[in-house]
Each structure stands twice: as C-alpha cells, then as structure tokens.
Design an enzyme around this catalytic site. Sequence first.
Site, PDB file in Angstrom:
ATOM      1  N   TYR A 159      62.538  45.124  55.023  1.00  0.00           N
ATOM      2  CA  TYR A 159      61.988  46.299  54.322  1.00  0.00           C
ATOM      3  C   TYR A 159      62.624  47.601  54.817  1.00  0.00           C
ATOM      4  O   TYR A 159      63.181  48.372  54.038  1.00  0.00           O
ATOM      5  CB  TYR A 159      60.462  46.338  54.458  1.00  0.00           C
ATOM      6  CG  TYR A 159      59.834  47.418  53.601  1.00  0.00           C
ATOM      7  CD1 TYR A 159      59.620  47.202  52.244  1.00  0.00           C
ATOM      8  CD2 TYR A 159      59.489  48.656  54.129  1.00  0.00           C
ATOM      9  CE1 TYR A 159      59.064  48.188  51.439  1.00  0.00           C
ATOM     10  CE2 TYR A 159      58.931  49.644  53.332  1.00  0.00           C
ATOM     11  CZ  TYR A 159      58.718  49.407  51.990  1.00  0.00           C
ATOM     12  OH  TYR A 159      58.174  50.396  51.199  1.00  0.00           O
TER      13      TYR A 159
ATOM     14  N   SER B  75      61.548  55.067  51.705  1.00  0.00           N
ATOM     15  CA  SER B  75      60.317  55.040  52.512  1.00  0.00           C
ATOM     16  C   SER B  75      60.582  55.706  53.851  1.00  0.00           C
ATOM     17  O   SER B  75      61.733  55.750  54.313  1.00  0.00           O
ATOM     18  CB  SER B  75      59.900  53.587  52.755  1.00  0.00           C
ATOM     19  OG  SER B  75      58.848  53.522  53.698  1.00  0.00           O
TER      20      SER B  75
HETATM   21  N1  LIG Z   1      52.466  52.492  49.057  1.00  0.00           N
HETATM   22  C1  LIG Z   1      53.111  52.828  50.154  1.00  0.00           C
HETATM   23  O1  LIG Z   1      52.504  53.017  51.234  1.00  0.00           O
HETATM   24  C2  LIG Z   1      54.600  53.058  50.094  1.00  0.00           C
HETATM   25  C3  LIG Z   1      55.208  53.741  51.158  1.00  0.00           C
HETATM   26  C4  LIG Z   1      56.577  53.964  51.130  1.00  0.00           C
HETATM   27  C5  LIG Z   1      57.327  53.523  50.057  1.00  0.00           C
HETATM   28  N2  LIG Z   1      56.734  52.838  49.051  1.00  0.00           N
HETATM   29  C6  LIG Z   1      57.588  52.379  47.945  1.00  0.00           C
HETATM   30  O2  LIG Z   1      57.108  52.919  46.740  1.00  0.00           O
HETATM   31  C7  LIG Z   1      57.531  52.095  45.649  1.00  0.00           C
HETATM   32  C8  LIG Z   1      56.366  51.864  44.714  1.00  0.00           C
HETATM   33  O3  LIG Z   1      55.385  51.113  45.406  1.00  0.00           O
HETATM   34  P1  LIG Z   1      53.823  51.359  45.234  1.00  0.00           P
HETATM   35  O4  LIG Z   1      53.310  51.828  46.532  1.00  0.00           O
HETATM   36  O5  LIG Z   1      53.557  52.150  44.016  1.00  0.00           O
HETATM   37  O6  LIG Z   1      53.341  49.835  45.071  1.00  0.00           O
HETATM   38  P2  LIG Z   1      52.543  49.098  43.881  1.00  0.00           P
HETATM   39  O7  LIG Z   1      51.352  49.878  43.495  1.00  0.00           O
HETATM   40  O8  LIG Z   1      52.348  47.703  44.372  1.00  0.00           O
HETATM   41  O9  LIG Z   1      53.585  49.115  42.679  1.00  0.00           O
HETATM   42  C9  LIG Z   1      54.785  48.364  42.764  1.00  0.00           C
HETATM   43  C10 LIG Z   1      55.468  48.342  41.410  1.00  0.00           C
HETATM   44  O10 LIG Z   1      56.699  47.583  41.547  1.00  0.00           O
HETATM   45  C11 LIG Z   1      56.754  46.619  40.482  1.00  0.00           C
HETATM   46  N3  LIG Z   1      57.490  45.423  40.894  1.00  0.00           N
HETATM   47  C12 LIG Z   1      57.288  44.676  42.007  1.00  0.00           C
HETATM   48  N4  LIG Z   1      58.094  43.601  41.970  1.00  0.00           N
HETATM   49  C13 LIG Z   1      58.809  43.668  40.811  1.00  0.00           C
HETATM   50  C14 LIG Z   1      59.781  42.835  40.195  1.00  0.00           C
HETATM   51  N5  LIG Z   1      60.177  41.676  40.744  1.00  0.00           N
HETATM   52  N6  LIG Z   1      60.307  43.213  38.994  1.00  0.00           N
HETATM   53  C15 LIG Z   1      59.888  44.368  38.405  1.00  0.00           C
HETATM   54  N7  LIG Z   1      58.970  45.191  38.930  1.00  0.00           N
HETATM   55  C16 LIG Z   1      58.438  44.840  40.117  1.00  0.00           C
HETATM   56  C17 LIG Z   1      55.273  46.291  40.189  1.00  0.00           C
HETATM   57  O11 LIG Z   1      55.160  45.867  38.837  1.00  0.00           O
HETATM   58  P3  LIG Z   1      54.805  44.379  38.350  1.00  0.00           P
HETATM   59  O12 LIG Z   1      54.066  43.682  39.448  1.00  0.00           O
HETATM   60  O13 LIG Z   1      54.007  44.600  37.103  1.00  0.00           O
HETATM   61  O14 LIG Z   1      56.149  43.777  38.044  1.00  0.00           O
HETATM   62  C18 LIG Z   1      54.624  47.669  40.347  1.00  0.00           C
HETATM   63  O15 LIG Z   1      54.720  48.389  39.152  1.00  0.00           O
HETATM   64  C19 LIG Z   1      58.112  50.830  46.279  1.00  0.00           C
HETATM   65  O16 LIG Z   1      59.515  50.878  46.253  1.00  0.00           O
HETATM   66  C20 LIG Z   1      57.598  50.880  47.713  1.00  0.00           C
HETATM   67  O17 LIG Z   1      58.457  50.191  48.608  1.00  0.00           O
HETATM   68  C21 LIG Z   1      55.388  52.602  49.040  1.00  0.00           C
END
Ligand SMILES: NC(=O)c1ccc[n+]([C@@H]2O[C@H](COP(=O)([O-])OP(=O)(O)OC[C@H]3O[C@@H](n4cnc5c(N)ncnc54)[C@H](OP(=O)(O)O)[C@@H]3O)[C@@H](O)[C@H]2O)c1
Length: 266
Positions: A154, A140
């Site tokens: 985080y 991130s």
């Molecule tokens: N969105 C942003 O603004 C942003 C910015 C920078 C970085 N990121 C990073 O991008 C990555 C993806 O996030 P996203 O934005 O796509 O969020 P998201 O839409 O909430 O998706 C998160 C994914 O992680 C899975 N997950 C969460 N906890 C888990 C667990 N205990 N075991 C297995 N799977 C788990 C969820 O699946 P289930 O709930 O089905 O298990 C879901 O598929 C993350 O690492 C996040 O930190 C996001």
Amino acid sequence: MDRKLALVTGASAGIGQAFARILASHGYDLALTARRTDRLDALAEEIGLRFGVETLTIGADLAEAEGPGRILDHLTAHGRTVDLLANNAGYGLPGAYADTRWSDQAAFIQVMLTAPCELAHRVLPGMVERKFGRIVNVASLAGLVPGSAGHTLYGAAKGFLVRFSQSLHLETQGTGVHVTALCPGFTFSEFHDVNGTRALATASTPAWMWLGADEVAATGYEAVEANRAVCVPGAPNKAIAAIAKLDPYDWALALMASQGPRFRKV
Ligand SMILES: NC(=O)c1ccc[n+]([C@@H]2O[C@H](COP(=O)([O-])OP(=O)(O)OC[C@H]3O[C@@H](n4cnc5c(N)ncnc54)[C@H](OP(=O)(O)O)[C@@H]3O)[C@@H](O)[C@H]2O)c1
C-alpha cells in the site's frame, strides 16, 4: 459539448463520491466508474437533478487489464473526451506479504498502479492538445512516510503515485495541464470497512486525525486548480508529512515498527 467532462474512478463510495459532487458543483459533466453500478446510477441521478450536468456511468473492474481501455472506449462512443481525471479507486490488502496470495497482490498492483498510469497515459495527449487538463492521483499520507508491516504494497503504491504525479506535474508545466497527488490521512469512507480494519483504525486513532471525504475531495480540487504537485489535506497530516521528511530513516522505521500495529493488520 460546452461543458468539460470529469472521469472519476471509484465513484461508488467515499472520496470518489465526494469528488463527483464537487466537480459537478463546478460545472463538470461526469463519467463515473466503479464495479457497483447500482450505486453509480443512484449517484448520477442525484447529481443530475441537483447540478443539471450530464452523467455517464460505466461499470468496470480495474483489476482487469482491459478495464481502463473499456472505460475510455465507452466515452469515445459517446463523443466525449476527458478534461479532468480523478484516479481515485483503491483499497487496502491487509496481512503480511508472505501470508497473502500472489493473485491478490497482482490485482492490487493492477488497480493501484497500472490502471491509474494507463488512464493518465491515454488521456494526457488530448489534454495537452486542447491546452486544458487536470489529473488528480489520489495517493495517501502512507506514500509520504516509511513503510509499515502489513498492507505491504500500500505505502509503496502510494509513494509511487506521489513520484509519478511529481514527474507528470513537471512534464506538463506551461501546457494548461495540472497534475496533483492528493495525500489524505485517515478519512471517513468505506475504506476501513472494506479491508476489515474499521475497529482497529477508529480505536487507535484520535478523532481529530480523521477528515470527512467532502473536505478531502474539496482540498484536492483546490490543489489541482492551483497546480500544486502534492497536497496533504488537514493540519495534523501536514505535520506528520513534514516530520517524516526530517526524520532519519532508521528512527522513522523504528517509529513505524512501534506504531504501525496500532492501525495496520499484519
Ligand atoms: N479512507 C482513507 O482513510 C484513505 C486515506 C488515504 C488514501 N485513501 C485513498 O483514497 C481512495 C478512495 O478510497 P476511499 O477511502 O474513498 O475508499 P472507499 O470508500 O472504500 O471507496 C473505494 C472506491 O474504489 C473502488 N474500487 C475498489 N476496487 C476497485 C476495482 N477493482 N475496480 C474498480 N473500482 C474499484 C470502489 O468501488 P467498487 O467497490 O464499487 O468497485 C469504491 O468506489 C483510495 O485510493 C484510497 O487508497 C483513503
């Protein structure tokens, strides 16, 4: 099997779903994992029909220490090895550190750090042996700027993933394995809904700072193909990352103290 296999963690939503579609469009078979298997199955069906690749879905909770091993055992039982690993699963844990439960922080460390490190450690030797491999660690922008109050671990976890990726990137030079830390800024996904900061994040952050999950995943795919150690998608995010590098620490920390509460829940 002729086609290569990509393992995508957190494939049930957001950036992980987008990665799955992009990788399938580039001819990868897919192993999709997350806890919500109904969503994985629906995505697998859609992708199978659209791109004609093979899909496996694996329900696993990465907060459980056995999670990574169970996922890879499942693939071994199907005679598959991992050619591309997208360590993407993740979430935010709002609140000030002292107000949170240790069990929640321990689970966070397991999902955000231990699981991606273990998966990479388990698949890397095979990648090196086969002279081909791709590892994308979804970090991130928060890992490239100073820490902020709230969501305490985080930024630290994402900074760890950046450093980890840089080291692996150097260790794998000339082996056919590429390693990239993908550092998105604000991205449309379910991330801010899951941690309850959607209203805060959208009210405090201008629309031009947000990217779509498809664009983020496509940029990450291009970066790992090009073997770039760190990739920051989007011009505004690149500018923030560059400024953070130049800023003296105490200035940067003061900036985070004043601006952090706009987007972090303390
Ligand atoms: N969105 C942003 O603004 C942003 C910015 C920078 C970085 N990121 C990073 O991008 C990555 C993806 O996030 P996203 O934005 O796509 O969020 P998201 O839409 O909430 O998706 C998160 C994914 O992680 C899975 N997950 C969460 N906890 C888990 C667990 N205990 N075991 C297995 N799977 C788990 C969820 O699946 P289930 O709930 O089905 O298990 C879901 O598929 C993350 O690492 C996040 O930190 C996001």
